[in-house]
Design a protein around this motif. Structure first.
Motif, PDB file in Angstrom:
ATOM      1  N   GLU A   1       0.835  -1.208   0.000  1.00 51.29           N
ATOM      2  CA  GLU A   1       0.000   0.000   0.000  1.00 51.29           C
ATOM      3  C   GLU A   1       0.870   1.259   0.000  1.00 51.29           C
ATOM      4  OE1 GLU A   1      -2.540  -0.657   3.313  1.00 51.29           O
ATOM      5  OE2 GLU A   1      -3.829  -2.026   2.225  1.00 51.29           O
TER       6      GLU A   1
ATOM      7  N   LEU B   1      -8.431   2.194  -3.945  1.00 47.49           N
ATOM      8  CA  LEU B   1      -9.024   1.609  -2.732  1.00 47.49           C
ATOM      9  C   LEU B   1      -9.506   0.184  -2.988  1.00 47.49           C
ATOM     10  CD1 LEU B   1     -10.827   4.726  -1.219  1.00 47.49           C
ATOM     11  CD2 LEU B   1      -8.573   3.780  -0.684  1.00 47.49           C
TER      12      LEU B   1
ATOM     13  N   TRP C   1      -6.539  -2.003  -2.796  1.00 49.41           N
ATOM     14  CA  TRP C   1      -6.102  -2.191  -1.414  1.00 49.41           C
ATOM     15  C   TRP C   1      -7.117  -2.991  -0.594  1.00 49.41           C
ATOM     16  CZ3 TRP C   1      -4.106   3.407   0.101  1.00 49.41           C
ATOM     17  CH2 TRP C   1      -2.930   3.669  -0.634  1.00 49.41           C
TER      18      TRP C   1
ATOM     19  N   THR D   1      -9.885  -1.840   0.524  1.00 51.11           N
ATOM     20  CA  THR D   1     -10.548  -0.957   1.507  1.00 51.11           C
ATOM     21  C   THR D   1     -11.762  -0.336   0.827  1.00 51.11           C
ATOM     22  OG1 THR D   1      -8.901   0.694   0.871  1.00 51.11           O
ATOM     23  CG2 THR D   1      -8.558  -0.399   2.957  1.00 51.11           C
TER      24      THR D   1
ATOM     25  N   LEU E   1     -15.775   3.493   0.199  1.00 47.31           N
ATOM     26  CA  LEU E   1     -15.610   3.936  -1.195  1.00 47.31           C
ATOM     27  C   LEU E   1     -16.474   5.140  -1.546  1.00 47.31           C
ATOM     28  CD1 LEU E   1     -15.460   1.064  -3.820  1.00 47.31           C
ATOM     29  CD2 LEU E   1     -13.748   2.770  -3.207  1.00 47.31           C
TER      30      LEU E   1
ATOM     31  N   ALA F   1     -15.149   8.254   0.062  1.00 47.98           N
ATOM     32  CA  ALA F   1     -13.900   8.667  -0.575  1.00 47.98           C
ATOM     33  C   ALA F   1     -14.184   9.317  -1.934  1.00 47.98           C
ATOM     34  CB  ALA F   1     -12.980   7.456  -0.741  1.00 47.98           C
TER      35      ALA F   1
ATOM     36  N   VAL G   1      -3.290   9.280  -2.692  1.00 50.04           N
ATOM     37  CA  VAL G   1      -4.002   8.399  -1.756  1.00 50.04           C
ATOM     38  C   VAL G   1      -2.937   7.745  -0.881  1.00 50.04           C
ATOM     39  CG1 VAL G   1      -5.689   6.550  -1.500  1.00 50.04           C
ATOM     40  CG2 VAL G   1      -5.632   7.882  -3.618  1.00 50.04           C
TER      41      VAL G   1
ATOM     42  N   ARG H   1      -2.176   5.461   2.766  1.00 53.12           N
ATOM     43  CA  ARG H   1      -2.589   4.719   3.952  1.00 53.12           C
ATOM     44  C   ARG H   1      -1.769   5.269   5.120  1.00 53.12           C
ATOM     45  NH1 ARG H   1      -6.685   0.778   4.830  1.00 53.12           N
ATOM     46  NH2 ARG H   1      -5.917  -0.762   6.280  1.00 53.12           N
TER      47      ARG H   1
ATOM     48  N   ILE I   1      -7.359   6.272   5.688  1.00 59.50           N
ATOM     49  CA  ILE I   1      -6.988   6.581   4.304  1.00 59.50           C
ATOM     50  C   ILE I   1      -6.960   8.101   4.170  1.00 59.50           C
ATOM     51  CG2 ILE I   1      -7.738   6.495   1.897  1.00 59.50           C
ATOM     52  CD1 ILE I   1      -6.843   3.775   2.856  1.00 59.50           C
TER      53      ILE I   1
ATOM     54  N   VAL J   1     -11.276   3.649   8.189  1.00 59.46           N
ATOM     55  CA  VAL J   1     -11.598   2.367   7.570  1.00 59.46           C
ATOM     56  C   VAL J   1     -12.231   1.517   8.661  1.00 59.46           C
ATOM     57  CG1 VAL J   1     -10.666   0.393   6.299  1.00 59.46           C
ATOM     58  CG2 VAL J   1      -9.618   2.645   6.042  1.00 59.46           C
TER      59      VAL J   1
END
Ligand SMILES: Nc1ncnc2c1ncn2[C@@H]1O[C@H](COP(=O)(O)OP(=O)(O)O)[C@@H](O)[C@H]1O
Ligand SMILES: [Mg+2]
Length: 133
Positions: A6, A31, A34, A36, A40, A43, A67, A69, A75, A130
């Motif tokens: 990530e 995302l 990843w 995650t 969504l 984001a 982006v 982590r 995030i 998250v």
């Protein structure tokens, strides 16, 4: 634990309205990669508002979207424009106002957001939790 895969992801977009959906697709794709996906929609909303703001409220020739982590597992979405002299300001839009709600939405769906000024650019950032991290 954050997986070493990530790494921060960066996209540079031109000063065009099509860059708004392009930024959204970029963030959603990262995302999903990843895994995650629980935040969504939030984001996508946040990056849409922040890129729109960079394009509408500054003359920046391009917008950089990052982006990341964070060590906290959040995030972080970062939208960078070339106008550090112009500052984002949360507004209290009235019932008759057509705009002025973007940052209020960002504020509502993030655990923190802010702006960092450098001499040559500014970074508007927003942290999304998250839930299943
Ligand atoms: N990236 C930015 N650069 C300069 N000013 C900004 C930026 N983002 C937001 N602003 C300022 O903050 C205000 C509030 O933004 P927002 O809540 O998104 O409402 P709106 O974009 O509809 O005006 C904007 O009207 C603008 O003055
Ligand atoms: Mg806005």
């Amino acid at each position: 634990m954050t997986s070493p895969i990530e790494l921060p992801q960066v996209r540079i977009l031109r000063r065009k309205l099509v860059s708004v959906p392009a930024a959204r697709h970029f963030v959603v794709d990262v995302l999903k990669d990843w895994g995650t996906v629980s935040m969504l929609d939030d984001a996508a909303l946040v990056v849409t508002e922040l890129v729109n703001n960079a394009l509408r409220h500054t003359r920046t020739p391009n917008v950089r979207v990052i982006v990341r982590r964070m060590p906290s597992d959040a995030i972080r979405l970062i939208v960078i424009d070339k106008h550090p002299e112009l500052w984002p300001a949360l507004q209290s839009a009235g019932p008759l106002n057509s705009g002025g709600r973007g940052l209020a939405l960002v504020d509502a769906v993030t655990k923190a957001w802010g702006c960092t000024r450098l001499p040559w650019e500014k970074h508007v950032w927003a942290d999304l939790e998250v839930p299943d991290a």
